[in-house]
Design an enzyme around this catalytic site. Structure first.
Site, PDB file in Angstrom:
ATOM      1  N   HIS A 252       0.652   0.747  -9.028  1.00  0.00           N
ATOM      2  CA  HIS A 252       1.487   2.032  -9.821  1.00  0.00           C
ATOM      3  C   HIS A 252       0.715   3.411  -9.724  1.00  0.00           C
ATOM      4  CE1 HIS A 252       3.465   4.372 -13.035  1.00  0.00           C
ATOM      5  NE2 HIS A 252       4.460   3.467 -12.704  1.00  0.00           N
ATOM      6  N   GLU A 307       8.238  -3.952 -12.350  1.00  0.00           N
ATOM      7  CA  GLU A 307       9.358  -4.558 -11.590  1.00  0.00           C
ATOM      8  C   GLU A 307       9.098  -5.926 -11.254  1.00  0.00           C
ATOM      9  OE1 GLU A 307      11.543  -2.679 -11.547  1.00  0.00           O
ATOM     10  OE2 GLU A 307      11.655  -0.638 -10.506  1.00  0.00           O
TER      11      GLU A 307
HETATM   12  N1  ACO Z   1       0.637  -4.037  -2.248  1.00  0.00           N
HETATM   13  C1  ACO Z   1      -0.917  -3.869  -1.642  1.00  0.00           C
HETATM   14  N2  ACO Z   1      -1.358  -2.855  -1.248  1.00  0.00           N
HETATM   15  C2  ACO Z   1      -0.913  -1.750  -2.136  1.00  0.00           C
HETATM   16  C3  ACO Z   1       0.178  -1.959  -3.039  1.00  0.00           C
HETATM   17  C4  ACO Z   1       0.611  -3.162  -3.043  1.00  0.00           C
HETATM   18  N3  ACO Z   1       1.772  -3.297  -3.825  1.00  0.00           N
HETATM   19  N4  ACO Z   1       0.287  -0.772  -3.880  1.00  0.00           N
HETATM   20  C5  ACO Z   1      -0.758   0.136  -3.536  1.00  0.00           C
HETATM   21  N5  ACO Z   1      -1.561  -0.372  -2.467  1.00  0.00           N
HETATM   22  C6  ACO Z   1      -2.839   0.138  -1.535  1.00  0.00           C
HETATM   23  C7  ACO Z   1      -2.292   0.992  -0.783  1.00  0.00           C
HETATM   24  O1  ACO Z   1      -2.277   0.277   0.517  1.00  0.00           O
HETATM   25  C8  ACO Z   1      -3.385   1.934  -0.527  1.00  0.00           C
HETATM   26  O2  ACO Z   1      -4.361   1.200   0.095  1.00  0.00           O
HETATM   27  P1  ACO Z   1      -5.564   2.074   1.138  1.00  0.00           P
HETATM   28  O3  ACO Z   1      -6.254   3.135   0.243  1.00  0.00           O
HETATM   29  O4  ACO Z   1      -6.260   1.125   1.653  1.00  0.00           O
HETATM   30  O5  ACO Z   1      -4.544   2.897   2.110  1.00  0.00           O
HETATM   31  C9  ACO Z   1      -3.934   1.968  -1.912  1.00  0.00           C
HETATM   32  O6  ACO Z   1      -3.474   0.648  -2.662  1.00  0.00           O
HETATM   33  C10 ACO Z   1      -3.323   3.271  -2.832  1.00  0.00           C
HETATM   34  O7  ACO Z   1      -1.872   2.961  -2.798  1.00  0.00           O
HETATM   35  P2  ACO Z   1      -0.872   4.257  -2.625  1.00  0.00           P
HETATM   36  O8  ACO Z   1       0.481   3.770  -1.957  1.00  0.00           O
HETATM   37  O9  ACO Z   1      -1.620   5.434  -2.008  1.00  0.00           O
HETATM   38  O10 ACO Z   1      -0.470   4.544  -4.073  1.00  0.00           O
HETATM   39  P3  ACO Z   1       0.826   5.499  -4.574  1.00  0.00           P
HETATM   40  O11 ACO Z   1       0.459   5.792  -5.902  1.00  0.00           O
HETATM   41  O12 ACO Z   1       1.398   6.385  -3.560  1.00  0.00           O
HETATM   42  O13 ACO Z   1       2.025   4.138  -4.703  1.00  0.00           O
HETATM   43  C11 ACO Z   1       3.369   2.704  -5.310  1.00  0.00           C
HETATM   44  C12 ACO Z   1       2.389   3.670  -5.979  1.00  0.00           C
HETATM   45  C13 ACO Z   1       4.562   3.288  -4.637  1.00  0.00           C
HETATM   46  C14 ACO Z   1       4.215   2.210  -6.709  1.00  0.00           C
HETATM   47  C15 ACO Z   1       2.579   1.478  -4.567  1.00  0.00           C
HETATM   48  O14 ACO Z   1       1.819   0.813  -5.448  1.00  0.00           O
HETATM   49  C16 ACO Z   1       3.566   0.373  -4.211  1.00  0.00           C
HETATM   50  O15 ACO Z   1       4.489   0.779  -3.153  1.00  0.00           O
HETATM   51  N6  ACO Z   1       3.889  -0.654  -4.720  1.00  0.00           N
HETATM   52  C17 ACO Z   1       5.019  -1.779  -4.123  1.00  0.00           C
HETATM   53  C18 ACO Z   1       6.318  -1.145  -4.803  1.00  0.00           C
HETATM   54  C19 ACO Z   1       6.679  -1.418  -6.044  1.00  0.00           C
HETATM   55  O16 ACO Z   1       6.263  -2.248  -6.513  1.00  0.00           O
HETATM   56  N7  ACO Z   1       7.189  -0.298  -6.892  1.00  0.00           N
HETATM   57  C20 ACO Z   1       7.608  -0.354  -8.054  1.00  0.00           C
HETATM   58  C21 ACO Z   1       6.773   0.741  -8.854  1.00  0.00           C
HETATM   59  S1  ACO Z   1       7.209   0.686 -10.461  1.00  0.00           S
HETATM   60  C22 ACO Z   1       8.443   1.864 -10.853  1.00  0.00           C
HETATM   61  O17 ACO Z   1       8.734   2.676  -9.936  1.00  0.00           O
HETATM   62  C23 ACO Z   1       9.391   1.473 -11.764  1.00  0.00           C
END
Ligand code: ACO
Length: 370
Positions: A252, A307
């Protein structure tokens, strides 16, 4: 230039509606802990809290319920529009199209009457479309039932079980509002141009439908279905993480600890699904994923988000998958409406800057050649 991709860490809005404390895993709606509200109150009471700033007295609640009941019915012209849409059109696109056909008040600012109208009508649009796609007769709204139970009733034609109402009511409350997420931000940007509330919700629906936002529960279900057994879990998750793929239902932007909504939902559905094999698998996948995320993404503080447990709630009440994100939209419309009304109270049009990273001096060179 002070550029922050995805506006991370930037405060774009001041709000009285909710506080999302990502470090301590706390979510507060107008001074009340959201998990407390989810356990003890109805969705209508929380709508009232968000829109009017305080929990309702009995007579105020009765009045709001009556207004919601009166606004549930689908106008004939919307039924005709929905019937014309291709059968393979995504439910979120059907919802967006239907909402865009609602007639907004011509004057600005947006009103509570419009907020009531749009919040009340979304479950009816979803139920109508779902049943029509399955060649089932439309079930008209039942005015004896509250918002959440009436939604289930219109989908199935049966008075829902109390246990199902309880978990879905908790889900609707916990997901009604959540600060400056992408969809809510979209709604406020649109409202800030002095556009109408229905346009703002239409834009928010577009933002909500993406898999990184409201589309995640469908991804969670696919993940759990593909994993299938506890034995497969670790290999499956490792394969995804080795490919640098995201695990749906984890991570998140704001929460760097447990998402309080996921915790509350997990507690609420425990009673309904405690002996369920699917739920046992979900819990096992959750624990394994968190362990592996620590290994693969050290220091990123990735935990279960709402989620993941939304998928568990929907599975527990047998909600069809095509309605997962639309159901999230049905609850979040209450929050979007509250934000649009708040934006209108003290409006300033959103107009951030962009930093130019393109080519320089091309016009001069071309001019010389010519
Ligand atoms: N699985 C694996 N790795 C992850 C995940 C995940 N679910 N989420 C983040 N990471 C990793 C990224 O790959 C990144 O790694 P790196 O630094 O080695 O490149 C690091 O953690 C930071 O992640 P970002 O994508 O930069 O985080 P951001 O804040 O932009 O994204 C998000 C947040 C979009 C929710 C992301 O965690 C994600 O895509 N999760 C999966 C989708 C999901 O469950 N969405 C629902 C969110 S809740 C809602 O919207 C109501």
């Amino acid at each position: 230039m002070n550029f922050r991709p995805g506006l991370e860490g930037i405060t774009a809005v001041q709000t009285n509606l909710s506080s999302v404390d990502g470090e301590n895993g706390r979510l507060i709606f107008r001074g009340y802990h959201a998990d407390e509200l989810a356990r003890k109150y109805t969705f209508e009471e929380v709508i009232y809290l968000l829109w009017y700033g305080e929990l309702p007295a009995q007579n105020e609640l009765k009045k709001l319920k009556k207004q919601l009941h009166e606004a549930r019915n689908l106008p004939e012209y919307i039924i005709r529009i929905i019937d014309e849409l291709p059968e393979d059109m995504e439910m979120m696109a059907v919802l967006r199209t239907s909402i865009s056909s609602l007639k907004a008040n011509p004057e600005w600012p947006p009103t509570l009457e419009e907020a009531t109208r749009i919040t009340a009508i979304i479950p009816t649009i979803l139920a109508y479309r779902y049943r029509s796609l399955h060649h089932l007769e439309f079930i008209a709204p039942n005015h004896q039932l509250d918002h959440v139970s009436n939604y289930l009733y219109m989908l199935t034609g049966k008075i829902p079980k109390d246990a199902h109402i309880k978990v879905l009511n908790a889900y609707f409350i916990l997901t009604a509002e959540h600060g400056m997420n992408a969809a809510t931000f979209t709604s406020r940007v649109i409202a800030s141009t002095e556009s109408d509330l229905f346009s703002a919700v239409c834009g928010a629906i577009g933002a909500m439908k993406g898999p990184l936002h409201g589309g995640a529960p469908t991804g969670v279900m696919s993940m759990l279905n593909e994993i299938g057994t506890m034995e497969n879990t670790e290999d499956w998750l490792r394969k995804k993480l080795n490919n640098n793929e995201k695990l749906m239902g984890f991570g998140h932007r704001v929460y760097k600890t447990n998402d309080p909504r996921a915790e509350a939902l997990s507690d609420v559905i425990e009673s309904l699904s405690a002996n369920d094999d699917w739920f046992a698998l979900a819990r096992y996948v959750e624990n394994t994923a968190i362990r592996l995320l620590k290994e693969y993404k050290p220091g990123r503080r990735l935990y279960t988000n709402v989620e993941f447990y939304a998928a568990a709630v929907f599975k527990a009440i047998d909600l069809p998958e095509m309605l997962y994100t639309p159901t999230f939209t049905a609850s979040r419309t209450a929050g979007w409406s509250a934000h649009v009304l708040e934006q209108a109270e003290n409006n300033r049009i959103f107009r951030p800057l962009s930093e130019y990273t393109g080519l320089e001096n091309m016009i001069n060179e071309n001019t010389q050649r010519g």
